[in-house]
Design an enzyme around this catalytic site. Structure first.
Site, PDB file in Angstrom:
ATOM      1  CB  VAL A  59      -0.936  -0.004   1.219  1.00 54.94           C
ATOM      2  CG1 VAL A  59      -2.104   0.963   1.002  1.00 54.94           C
ATOM      3  CG2 VAL A  59      -1.463  -1.396   1.517  1.00 54.94           C
ATOM      4  CG  HIS A  60       3.558   1.246  -3.352  1.00 53.45           C
ATOM      5  ND1 HIS A  60       4.702   0.483  -3.207  1.00 53.45           N
ATOM      6  CD2 HIS A  60       2.819   0.641  -4.317  1.00 53.45           C
ATOM      7  CE1 HIS A  60       4.665  -0.530  -4.059  1.00 53.45           C
ATOM      8  NE2 HIS A  60       3.542  -0.454  -4.735  1.00 53.45           N
ATOM      9  CG  ASP A  61       1.312   6.658  -2.934  1.00 50.97           C
ATOM     10  OD1 ASP A  61       2.555   6.634  -3.067  1.00 50.97           O
ATOM     11  OD2 ASP A  61       0.535   6.757  -3.892  1.00 50.97           O
TER      12      ASP A  61
END
Length: 339
Positions: free
Chosen positions: A267-269
């Site tokens: 869930v990178h950001d």
């Protein structure tokens, strides 16, 4: 008697000083979120908008990246609407990179930039004006080193603002960036991460500005991944926001799970917002980093000198590890505050 009175006065002064320090410590961080929603961007926006005690979101600025600017701007306004935070203005910014040909990531995020949930035109429109001019005006008039920027997409807006008025750096407290890769390898080329690949020249401008920089690269985001249990944990929150996050993630993570053979998806950001809320969940170190903007197989690579072999001064905090369960515990707790 005089000694006792003096002691009481001293104790009172110490207490007042402690309370004042606590009040200062508790003040929310002034934050501008620059973003290109994008599935994981929406999760990041939910996490930030559910945390008003720690984060005073002055504005959301949008940039072309995962999809075109009109769609990233709509998706940012959708996230705002879903979270019930229409008080936050959304400014549209750069529709293309500084130099290179625009690229998008519809293969990952879908043609609309969001998969797993229906999209529509939000009730509330964009704020008047351009994101780049908003950054220039806000940072030029801010108290010294007072505004944090969370950069969740290509860094074009901030780069354009810095080119237009370099002295706005005085208003910046810190720039926290989701981008780059070193130990993990890239996700758009063997060495490049998408946000840097989309506009490496903008990243160079920001890097050269001298602002305080923190990078959360693929090195850490690929360690903070979903699992069946974590998705069930989010679903158990049982409100509209948590259901949207679960629906978005269930669709979004399939790409990375298939590509990398992972047991879950990143869930990178959202890790950027988690870092701002609970930095103790993460670890890394100060290193020297450059961005390779030369055409060729290493285009947009972040050259992270983890072991200091170049003997150059450190210019970024490079985050390398994160507490995955701690991240999902935080996300669950904050989503419960929304509707």
């Amino acid at each position: 008697m005089l000694i006792q009175t003096a002691k009481r006065l001293l104790q009172g002064a110490i207490l007042m000083s402690t309370l004042a320090a606590a009040a200062i410590h508790a003040a929310p961080r002034d934050l501008i979120i620059d973003t290109d929603p994008g599935a994981d961007d929406v999760v990041a926006l939910f996490l930030a908008m559910a945390s008003p005690d720690e984060l005073k979101i002055r504005a959301i600025t949008t940039v072309a990246g995962n999809v075109r600017l009109d769609k990233t701007s709509r998706n940012a306004r959708l996230a705002r609407e879903w979270a019930g935070r229409e008080d936050i203005p959304v400014y549209a910014g750069a529709g293309r990179p500084l130099v290179r040909t625009p690229i998008y990531a519809a293969d990952v995020h879908g043609e609309e930039g969001l998969t797993g949930v229906p999209v529509h035109e939000p009730k509330q429109g964009l704020a008047k004006g351009n994101a780049v001019q908003y950054l220039v005006d806000t940072l030029a008039n801010a108290e010294p080193h007072s505004v944090t920027l969370a950069m969740l997409g290509p860094q074009t807006n901030l780069a354009l603002a810095l080119i237009q008025q370099p002295d706005i750096v005085k208003g910046i407290k810190e720039v926290v960036i989701m981008g780059g890769a070193h130990f993990n390898g890239g996700n758009i080329t063997p060495v490049a991460e998408f946000n840097l690949y989309a506009d490496p020249h903008a990243a160079e401008v920001v890097l050269g500005s001298g602002v305080k920089l923190t990078y959360l690269p693929l090195d850490v985001t690929h360690k903070v991944i979903t699992s069946d249990a974590r998705l069930k944990q989010l679903a158990a929150v049982g409100n509209g926001a948590s259901q949207k996050v679960v629906d978005i993630l269930n669709a979004y993570i399939k790409y990375d799970m298939d590509k990398y053979g992972m047991t879950g998806g990143p869930v990178h950001d959202a890790t950027v917002i988690a870092y701002l809320l609970k930095p103790e969940l993460f670890s890394g170190k100060q290193i020297h980093m450059t961005v390779d903007s030369r055409e060729g197989p290493t285009f947009a690579q972040t050259v992270a000198d983890w072991y200091g072999v170049l003997k150059q001064p450190a210019n970024v905090m490079w985050i390398e590890n994160g507490d995955a369960q701690g991240f999902f515990d935080l996300l669950s707790t904050r989503l419960a505050r929304l509707k």
